[in-house]
Design an enzyme around this catalytic site. Structure first.
Site, PDB file in Angstrom:
ATOM      1  N   CYS A  10       0.849  -1.195   0.000  1.00  0.00           N
ATOM      2  CA  CYS A  10       0.000   0.000   0.000  1.00  0.00           C
ATOM      3  C   CYS A  10       0.893   1.257   0.000  1.00  0.00           C
ATOM      4  CB  CYS A  10      -0.894   0.002   1.235  1.00  0.00           C
ATOM      5  SG  CYS A  10       0.016   0.320   2.749  1.00  0.00           S
ATOM      6  N   CYS A  13       3.297   1.465   2.878  1.00  0.00           N
ATOM      7  CA  CYS A  13       4.427   0.522   2.774  1.00  0.00           C
ATOM      8  C   CYS A  13       5.493   1.111   1.854  1.00  0.00           C
ATOM      9  CB  CYS A  13       3.949  -0.812   2.213  1.00  0.00           C
ATOM     10  SG  CYS A  13       2.651  -1.605   3.174  1.00  0.00           S
TER      11      CYS A  13
END
Lengths: 76, 140
Positions: A10, A13
């Protein structure tokens, strides 16, 4: 130094990966960066919130995206 | 189980993903021991989790010293620890693990007597759940 970003990919991340690389480069550290995206593998670290950062196999931060300055403290 | 990154992908097991900006990360731990008050702590924790108040997390993992689990607890916004009795085992596990930030509820403090071999009642579970909600509300 082995740096592992634990997360499914995501934006947070990715941001943690960016910040970690920035910190490592600023410190002139030799490193490898691995993105661990499989949740079962992530949970093997004992991590239940992502993103997380492991340094040489040790989990340093969970569920947060520290800035590069803060990440430097984990890499020294 | 939490949805991941907007809910488009399903996380495995109980992992939550991506540290939401909107909601605090609340982890709930129960002593889950052998007596009735421990069963109450466990059932209360699971009811809280199922109602969306937080995610139940593994107290045994902290007791075992699993580094990633300890770090997970240290980085949670709120840790809610539910102990059954004055032995305070769950609180002591936290202290031994070096996790200093946690909210705390003890079942026997709520007028529930510790007994062995006696099943707990839903009313007792409800009482603990209500207290936990009160404690959690004070954390926000």
């Amino acid at each position: 130094m082995k740096l592992q970003i634990l997360g499914t990919g995501c934006p947070k991340c990715k941001k943690l990966a960016e910040n970690t690389e920035a910190a490592a480069k600023a410190l002139g550290i030799e490193y490898t960066l691995e993105k661990v995206t499989d949740l079962s593998a992530i949970m093997q670290f004992g991590v239940m919130m992502t993103p997380a950062l492991a340094v040489d196999g040790q989990v340093k931060v969970v569920g947060k995206v520290p800035d590069p300055e803060a990440i430097k403290t984990f890499l020294r | 189980m939490a949805g991941c990154c907007g809910g488009n992908s399903a996380p495995a097991k109980n992992a939550s993903c991506c540290g939401s900006d909107k909601n605090k990360t609340v982890l709930i731990y129960a002593c889950s021991g052998g007596a009735n008050v421990a069963e109450i702590s466990d059932r209360a924790a699971r009811e809280l989790m199922r109602s969306g108040a937080g995610t139940m997390f593994c107290l045994a993992g902290l007791g075992a010293g699993i580094p990633g689990m300890i770090q997970t607890s240290k980085d949670a916004d709120v840790n809610l620890v539910i102990d059954g009795c004055p032995m305070d085992c769950a609180r002591k596990v936290f202290e031994k693990a070096g996790v200093t930030s946690f909210a705390y509820v003890k079942v026997t403090d709520l007028g529930i007597e510790k007994k062995k071999g006696v099943p707990c009642t839903q009313e007792q579970v409800d009482r603990v759940v209500a207290k936990c909600r009160e404690v959690l509300a004070a954390q926000k």
